[in-house]
Every structure is written in structure tokens, then in C-alpha cells.
Design an enzyme around this catalytic site. Structure first.
Site, PDB file in Angstrom:
ATOM      1  N   ARG A  40       0.564  -1.404  -0.128  1.00 29.71           N
ATOM      2  CA  ARG A  40       0.168   0.086   0.169  1.00 29.71           C
ATOM      3  C   ARG A  40       0.832   1.388  -0.014  1.00 29.71           C
ATOM      4  O   ARG A  40       0.594   2.356   0.696  1.00 29.71           O
ATOM      5  CB  ARG A  40      -0.801   0.128   1.268  1.00 29.71           C
ATOM      6  CG  ARG A  40      -1.846  -1.437   0.757  1.00 29.71           C
ATOM      7  CD  ARG A  40      -2.992  -0.943   2.541  1.00 29.71           C
ATOM      8  NE  ARG A  40      -2.100  -1.711   3.387  1.00 29.71           N
ATOM      9  CZ  ARG A  40      -2.329  -1.277   4.936  1.00 29.71           C
ATOM     10  NH1 ARG A  40      -4.303  -0.988   4.962  1.00 29.71           N
ATOM     11  NH2 ARG A  40      -2.186  -1.473   5.624  1.00 29.71           N
ATOM     12  N   LYS A  42      -0.839   4.416  -0.998  1.00 30.03           N
ATOM     13  CA  LYS A  42      -1.706   5.154  -0.362  1.00 30.03           C
ATOM     14  C   LYS A  42      -0.987   5.712   1.418  1.00 30.03           C
ATOM     15  O   LYS A  42      -1.289   7.013   0.929  1.00 30.03           O
ATOM     16  CB  LYS A  42      -2.594   3.883   1.096  1.00 30.03           C
ATOM     17  CG  LYS A  42      -3.168   3.688   1.919  1.00 30.03           C
ATOM     18  CD  LYS A  42      -3.360   3.025   2.748  1.00 30.03           C
ATOM     19  CE  LYS A  42      -4.118   3.593   4.307  1.00 30.03           C
ATOM     20  NZ  LYS A  42      -5.399   3.958   4.273  1.00 30.03           N
ATOM     21  N   HIS A  49     -21.908  10.778   8.454  1.00 31.74           N
ATOM     22  CA  HIS A  49     -20.534  10.918   7.967  1.00 31.74           C
ATOM     23  C   HIS A  49     -20.330  11.975   8.516  1.00 31.74           C
ATOM     24  O   HIS A  49     -18.769  12.186   7.769  1.00 31.74           O
ATOM     25  CB  HIS A  49     -20.431  10.354   6.181  1.00 31.74           C
ATOM     26  CG  HIS A  49     -20.979   8.507   6.119  1.00 31.74           C
ATOM     27  ND1 HIS A  49     -22.096   7.993   5.842  1.00 31.74           N
ATOM     28  CD2 HIS A  49     -19.630   7.862   5.944  1.00 31.74           C
ATOM     29  CE1 HIS A  49     -21.472   6.864   5.939  1.00 31.74           C
ATOM     30  NE2 HIS A  49     -19.722   6.700   6.121  1.00 31.74           N
TER      31      HIS A  49
END
Ligand code: GLN
Ligand code: ZN
Length: 772
Positions: free
Chosen positions: A16, A19, A695
Site C-alpha cells: 500500500r 496509500k 458521515h
């Protein structure tokens, strides 16, 4: 010689890397140049993997700093005008703001990429959309690949798919009005690639696997006529579906080749493939690009051989779709059980499989005898392993009868019994399950997993958390409580870890969107529940309160949808196995005195097939799987379900058929748009449309909640209406959570008063209307 290639490679990095580099850039800990350098090194590594495996062409253009649709918009210069950025000088900071929003502008909308768990950014089309050119990133990547000595095949998202995947915002009656300028832009890009010495460009048109409207279909021929004029050779790629109804169209296009997904299009006959008209190349996607199973090379070979015999060099070997949807390298999985590991293949293993197939075709099976033998051995081991087939599960599956999917009584009778038992007020308040997952909770779970704290210490800490959550809910005055789910890292993994038939990886990361990755478990065998999974937590929570405590489970479709699934049996069979395991859990919860049980199905809508003709079959088994979980309980036991973040209006009759006593459903972000569906379809059971968006840290005012509830009351009878947030609260902080829930309870109370007044008023009207 046939040729081996892939439609795309995972971009996030085996560990990753992308990321972490993106997140560091966003935090301001690194600069644009550092991010670009990391990206360049990842690309180089990924091309090297393809070349090392023996692929002839390496794929360039599959890299993206966030998403490949956004990357295409950046290339074309077609970024939403509302941001005010100059497309020609777009930098990575601005690119990130398009994806993530900034102080002035909302982020571009994000939605699911076909039926995968990848999300793309939705293009915004308007009369102002221009395709006057944007970044040079793609051309630089081509130069980078060439300089490093690779032979690149460029991948571009096709113009028709790009238009179809966007949303018309203003000033246009149809996205296709943008096609002429878009085509000139593509022509310019193709010419530039040709000048760079590129010989092949793969143009993806995945919309061919949807129910594509005729206006789009009619554009394919003129569009590809225009594109193929001054361009490198074009390989038109379709994937994610069976495109048999478009074969004539595909064969009529003036493109140098066509790529087909032969996993989803498995029934395309050898006859059709072997008679593919010259001069088109036919790229055969036989290796599954969306699942993690090792390919049965012998079987694939037998499928390919006659096609190869007929087409010769025109037969290319590939994966069904981009490998974006699988993890990078199985070799990283050093802790995975060797039997299971032997059944799997990630991206790096899949490219080797493609090369093996190509060699077998070109040089004969003897050239790859060892690889074929290893594949045969893996196939046999998987077929015969005791870990795959569980006679107990098979027996139960066979014994499923119609009565197992039906509650004893109909809803009206059940709800009467439930109401008598629970005596809930009008507009009962509840939450969706999880409460804030504080760093302390996460640390405790991690420490327990690493065996740094004892089981009893772990229990004590988790129980303390549950008890805190229960007392806070009581203080807030909620009517139906939850235990807060502190023991769960993830709603699928938590159950998967307690079920036989589920496997887990350490590094099986797949990009979901931007820097977000998921690590789906894989289901390899018959799913079986050896013992209760949630009962002790729920029973403890119930012991702390006189209010009803909801048990909390993840439903069969969601368990399936967020995992890599078996390819040796239909999805619906796996769903039924999971459902049986959950049914036992539901019954055990009831036995333990839990009278309300919620079975979450957030991924229910997500499972819908791409083509409408396949919907009914899916919905039938998906609904049945839910009923199988739920129908073993008494009338007085109240079954809840929860769904979120998708469009539900088109499947309301099936949601109703699930026959949950109560459904809580996301709808606040769309300002109760969901309720539009209720004007044409009256949902028969209880329903809690989410009244605030979890959210966002924003605390909704009681008036806002009351306004949404007012809207809900216009289509849902008061007696059926519940009050709850949109979804679980685990990503929120305690402070905002308490404030928001207090306001929610206040709004519900206000509404109860209002409803009482309404009742009195109508009683008076009735009295007045009585003839004397
Ligand atoms: N019960 C789960 C929670 O509250 C539901 C999550 C979801 O719908 N995605 O977190
Ligand atoms: Zn949810």
C-alpha cells in the site's frame, strides 16, 4: 506467436505504498515531487513484474493518483469548472481537491465502478465542459516506460464509457452532445501517442456490459471510425459482462483487436471465438481478474487450444479484466496455511498463469509440464479437501423447506404481539449498532489479538465499554438500545473469523477508492458456525437494562459481497450456507433473551447484477437467504434490518418481501429522496428512514430532524415510523454523537406531541361531524 498482456495492474502497491504516500502528501508531510517520485517507482516496479513474468506488452495508463476516471478527466482537461482550476496546469494538490473537496467546493461525487467494490469519481457534464487538454502525465508515463526499455500498451477509458459514466449537471439534454469535441480530444491524444512510438492502445468500453441505451450503441461505429484514422492500433476492451449480444457490433468496428471477458462470458462458444473475423486480434480474458482463485490451467488451455489453432497470432491471452480488483502478491502471505495458499493466485501469480498459457499454446504443453502438473494438483486438492466439503452443511442445505423461510404469522399479527410485549412509544428511537470506536477500544482489540492481554482482561475492558454505551443511551432516552459493537473491527471480518470456511490474508489489500483499501476475506469452503458468535456480548448488554437490546448480525448478502467468494459453486449456495449459520445465531440470541435482532444488509443493493434481466434471479435468492436467517423465531421476536448508501426505490418490493419487522435505511443525505418510492409503493412494515448523516461530524439541529421526519410522515403512517441515524456511529467522536442523538430524541418527542394533537383534533372533528 500469440501475445500475453493484462488490461491493468493494481496501482496501490504490494504494501500500500501509494496509500501512505498520498496520505502523507495530503497531511502536508511530503511535497508533490516526492509523491511523483514514489508513483514513478511503483509504476516501474509494476512494469518490471509484468516483463519478468514474460508478458509482451506492459500496461501504461492504469496508474492513477486517486482514480482512473479522474485521471482521464485530468488528461482531457475536463475537470468540473466549479473548482476554478486551469486544466492545463492542474497540479496534484488541485487534483486531490477534486477528489476530496476543499473549503469552497464539495468533492466530486463517487460511485461504484460497475459491480465491483472499487469507486470512481463521477464526471460532471455541462454546456461548459471542455476537452481542451489537461495534464501531460500520461505522455510522461509512456516516456518513462520506454526509457526503462519496456514495450508499452497504453490503456485509456473509452469516450463512450466516459460519457455514460458521468452525470449531466446542466445545459445539456444528453451527455452524447459532448461526443464531437470529446472525439477530437481523443484523436489528439492518440496522435500524440503515435508520435511517441506507441503501437497499441487499449481502449476500455466496459459500458458494453450494461443495459446500454440505443443512442450510445449507435455511436460505437462512427466513434471508432473516427478514432482509428490516425492512431496506434486499437484494442477495444470490454469486461465485467457477457457481450454476446454485441458481437456483430464489435466485429464490425474498424479496430485492430477486441478483448473479451471470458470469465463473465464463459458460455461464449469455441465456435464463435475460433471464427472471429480477420484481421481483428482477439484477446481472451481467461484468467479471473476479480477473484483470487488459482486458474485451472488445464481447463483454460482446453478452451483456448481450438481458438488458438484457428486464429494463430491473432489469439492473445489475458486476464478477464484489470487486476486492480485483486491483491498484488501471494508471496507476501507468509503466515497463510499452505494448503489454502496453494489454491490462490494474486496479481503476480495471475500474470505468470497468463504467460504459462501462452507458452503452452505456442510451444506445446510439454514446455510447461511442471506448471500444468502443479495446477492439476491444486485443482485436485481443492476438489477433495475436507476443508471444502462439510457433510453437516450439505445435509442441512438439502433439508431446507419452504416453511423455513416464513415467519409463523404475517406482519400485522406479529407487530401486534411485539407491540404488546414492548410497549414502545410512537416514533421509537434507536441507533444502527456501532458507537464511537475510540483509540482505546482499538488498542485493546489489537493487544488482545497479539495476545498481550489475557482473555479476562479483554472481557473486562469490552464489558466496561458496553456498560458505558448502555448507560449513555439510557441517559439520552433512546427506546431501543444496542451494545455498541466495540468487539468488532469490521462487520464482515468479525463474523468470518468465527465461521469455518472463511480464510484471511495479511496483505490482501485491494483499492476501494483513493487511498482507501479493503482486505476482503475469502470464502473457500462450506460455511459452518461451530459456536455462538455474539450471544455473550448481547446477553451481557441486555442484563444491564430493562430497555430492549438489539442483537446485531451481518446478513448473508453482505457477508458474500464484501468477501472473495467461491467459484466452485453458485453464489446463492454460499449465501444459503451463511444464512443457515446466521439462523442458528438468531435462534441462540432469542434463547438468551434477546427479543430484537438486527440483520444488517448494507450491501443488498450492491449485489444486483449489471443487467436487469438477471435481477429477478438474484433478488429471489437474496431475499430468501435473509428470510432463512430470520424466520426461525417467535412472533414476538422483532427482526430488524438495515441498508445504506444505495438507490433502493427500484427494489422496494423485494425489500418488503424480506419481511423484516423493521427496516432502518439511509436517506438523509438525499433529503429523504428515498421516500419518493413510497408514493408508488407502500412499504408494509415498520421503517426508520435515517434522519441524519453520520458521515459528517456536524450536529443536526432538532428542527432539521423534525423537518425530515415531517416529510417521512407524509408517506409513512405514524404507527410504522421509527427514528434513527443513517448508519452506525463508529467513525464519530463521542461529543458530537451525544449531541446529535439528544437532538434526535428531542425531535421524536416533539413529534409525539404533534401526533397527539393531530389525533385530538381529528377526534374533535369527528365529534363535530356526528349528526345530532
Ligand atoms: N451495525 C453496523 C454498524 O452500526 C452497520 C454498518 C453498516 O451498515 N455499514 O456499524
Ligand atoms: Zn449502514
Amino acid at each position: 506467436m500469440s501475445l500475453a498482456h493484462i488490461p491493468g495492474y493494481p496501482r496501490i502497491g504490494a504494501h500500500r505504498e501509494l496509500k501512505f504516500a498520498l496520505e502523507s502528501f495530503w497531511r502536508g508531510d511530503s511535497n508533490e515531487q516526492q509523491l511523483q517520485e514514489l508513483a514513478a517507482s511503483l509504476r516501474l516496479r509494476h512494469w518490471q513484474s509484468q516483463a519478468d513474468a514474460g508478458l509482451d506488452l506492459v500496461t501504461v495508463g492504469d496508474f492513477a493518483y486517486y482514480d482512473h476516471v479522474l485521471q482521464t478527466l485530468a488528461l482531457l482537461g475536463a475537470i468540473p469548472e466549479r473548482f476554478g482550476f486551469d486544466p492545463a496546469s492542474l497540479n496534484l494538490q488541485q487534483y486531490s481537491e477534486l477528489a476530496r473537496g476543499n473549503n469552497q467546493q464539495f468533492a466530486m461525487e463517487m460511485t461504484k465502478w460497475f459491480d465491483t467494490n472499487y469507486h470512481y469519481l463521477v464526471p460532471e457534464w455541462s454546456q461548459h465542459t471542455r476537452f481542451d487538454g489537461g495534464t501531460d502525465w500520461l505522455f510522461d508515463e509512456v516516456s518513462q516506460a520506454q526509457a526503462a526499455g519496456f514495450q508499452p500498451k497504453i490503456v485509456l477509458l473509452g469516450p463512450l464509457s466516459l460519457l455514460a459514466l458521468g452525470k449531466v449537471k446542466s445545459g445539456l439534454s444528453h451527455a452524447l452532445e459532448l461526443l464531437p469535441p470529446l472525439l477530437s480530444a481523443y484523436q489528439g491524444i492518440l496522435q500524440r501517442l503515435q508520435q511517441q512510438g506507441v503501437t497499441w492502445v487499449q481502449i476500455d468500453e466496459p459500458v458494453l456490459s450494461l443495459d446500454l441505451d440505443a443512442a450510445y450503441l449507435a455511436q460505437f461505429l462512427p466513434c471508432y471510425q473516427a478514432l482509428s484514422l490516425h492512431a496506434p492500433k486499437i484494442l477495444l476492451a470490454s469486461y465485467f459482462g457477457d457481450v454476446s449480444q454485441h458481437l456483430d457490433l464489435l466485429q464490425s468496428l474498424p479496430v485492430a483487436g477486441v478483448h473479451l471477458d471470458l470469465v463473465r462470458g464463459a458460455h461464449l462458444t469455441t465456435d464463435v471465438l475460433a471464427n472471429w473475423p480477420a484481421p481483428q486480434v482477439l484477446s481472451l480474458g481467461v484468467v479471473d481478474g476479480r477473484n483470487i482463485w488459482r486458474t485451472d490451467l488445464r481447463r483454460a488451455l482446453h478452451k483456448l487450444q481450438p481458438v488458438h489453432a484457428a486464429l494463430g497470432e491473432r489469439c492473445w491471452i489475458s486476464s478477464s479484466c484489470s487486476l486492480l480488483h485483486v491483491p498484488v502478491d501471494l508471496d507476501s502471505e507468509t503466515r497463510l496455511d499452505s494448503e489454502l495458499k496453494n489454491w490462490l493466485a494474486f496479481a503476480n501469480q495471475k500474470i505468470t498463469e497468463i504467460q504459462t498459457l501462452r507458452l503452452a499454446l505456442d510451444q506445446g504443453e510439454a514446455a510447461v509440464a511442471a506448471q500444468l502438473a502443479a495446477s492439476d494438483q491444486a485443482v485436485q486438492s481443492r476438489q477433495n479437501s475436507k476443508r471444502i466439503h462439510n457433510p453437516l452443511v450439505q445435509k442441512r442445505l438439502q433439508a431446507i423447506a419452504a416453511k423455513d423461510t416464513q415467519r409463523h404469522s404475517g406482519f400485522s399479527e406479529r407487530i401486534r404481539a411485539q407491540q404488546e410485549k414492548w410497549q414502545l412509544p410512537l416514533f421509537p428511537t434507536t441507533t444502527i449498532g456501532s458507537f464511537p470506536q475510540t483509540p482505546a477500544i482499538r488498542q485493546t482489540r489489537a493487544a488482545y489479538k497479539r495476545a498481550e492481554i489475557s482473555h479476562l482482561d479483554y472481557l473486562e475492558k469490552m464489558r466496561a465499554e458496553i456498560s458505558l454505551v448502555v448507560s449513555k443511551q439510557e441517559e439520552l432516552g433512546l427506546d431501543v438500545l444496542v451494545h455498541g459493537e466495540p468487539e468488532r473491527n469490521d462487520m464482515v471480518e468479525y463474523f468470518g473469523e468465527q465461521l469455518w470456511g472463511y480464510g484471511f490474508t495479511d496483505f490482501g489489500w485491494v483499492q476501494s477508492y483513493g487511498s482507501r483499501c479493503v482486505k476482503p476475506p475469502f470464502i473457500y469452503g462450506d460455511v459452518y458456525r461451530p459456536e455462538a458468535m455474539t450471544v455473550s456480548w448481547s446477553a451481557y448488554a441486555q442484563s444491564l437494562t430493562d430497555k430492549p437490546m438489539k442483537g446485531m448480525l451481518t446478513g448473508p448478502v453482505t457477508m458474500l459481497q464484501w468477501s472473495f467468494v467461491r467459484d466452485d459453486q453458485p453464489r446463492e449456495v454460499t449465501a444459503r450456507q451463511i444464512a443457515l449459520a446466521l439462523r442458528d445465531e438468531v435462534c441462540d440470541l432469542e434463547q438468551a433473551g434477546i427479543g430484537m435482532i438486527q440483520i444488517d444488509e448494507p450491501a443488498f443493493r450492491e449485489g444486483l447484477p449489471l443487467r436487469q434481466q438477471d435481477w429477478a434471479h438474484y433478488l429471489d435468492w437474496a431475499v430468501q437467504a435473509f428470510q432463512l436467517c430470520a424466520a426461525g423465531v417467535r412472533d414476538t421476536t422483532q427482526i430488524h434490518t438495515h441498508m445504506c448508501y444505495s438507490e433502493f426505490n427500484d427494489i422496494l418490493p423485494w425489500i418488503a418481501a424480506m419481511d423484516a419487522d423493521v427496516i432502518t435505511i439511509e436517506t438523509s443525505r438525499s433529503d429523504m429522496e428515498l421516500l419518493d418510492g413510497f408514493s408508488s409503493f407502500s412499504y408494509p412494515n415498520d421503517i426508520g428512514p435515517g434522519v441524519y448523516d453520520i458521515h459528517s461530524p456536524r450536529v443536526p439541529k432538532p428542527e432539521e430532524i423534525a423537518r425530515l421526519l415531517g416529510k417521512a410522515r407524509s408517506v409513512i403512517p405514524d404507527a410504522r415510523l421509527w427514528v434513527n441515524p443513517d448508519c452506525g456511529l463508529k467513525t464519530r467522536q463521542w461529543q458530537e454523537t451525544e449531541l446529535a442523538l439528544a437532538n434526535m430524541v428531542a425531535a421524536a418527542r416533539q413529534l409525539r406531541l404533534l401526533a397527539e394533537q393531530d389525533q385530538q383534533a381529528s377526534a374533535t372533528v369527528d365529534a363535530v361531524a356526528q349528526p345530532v
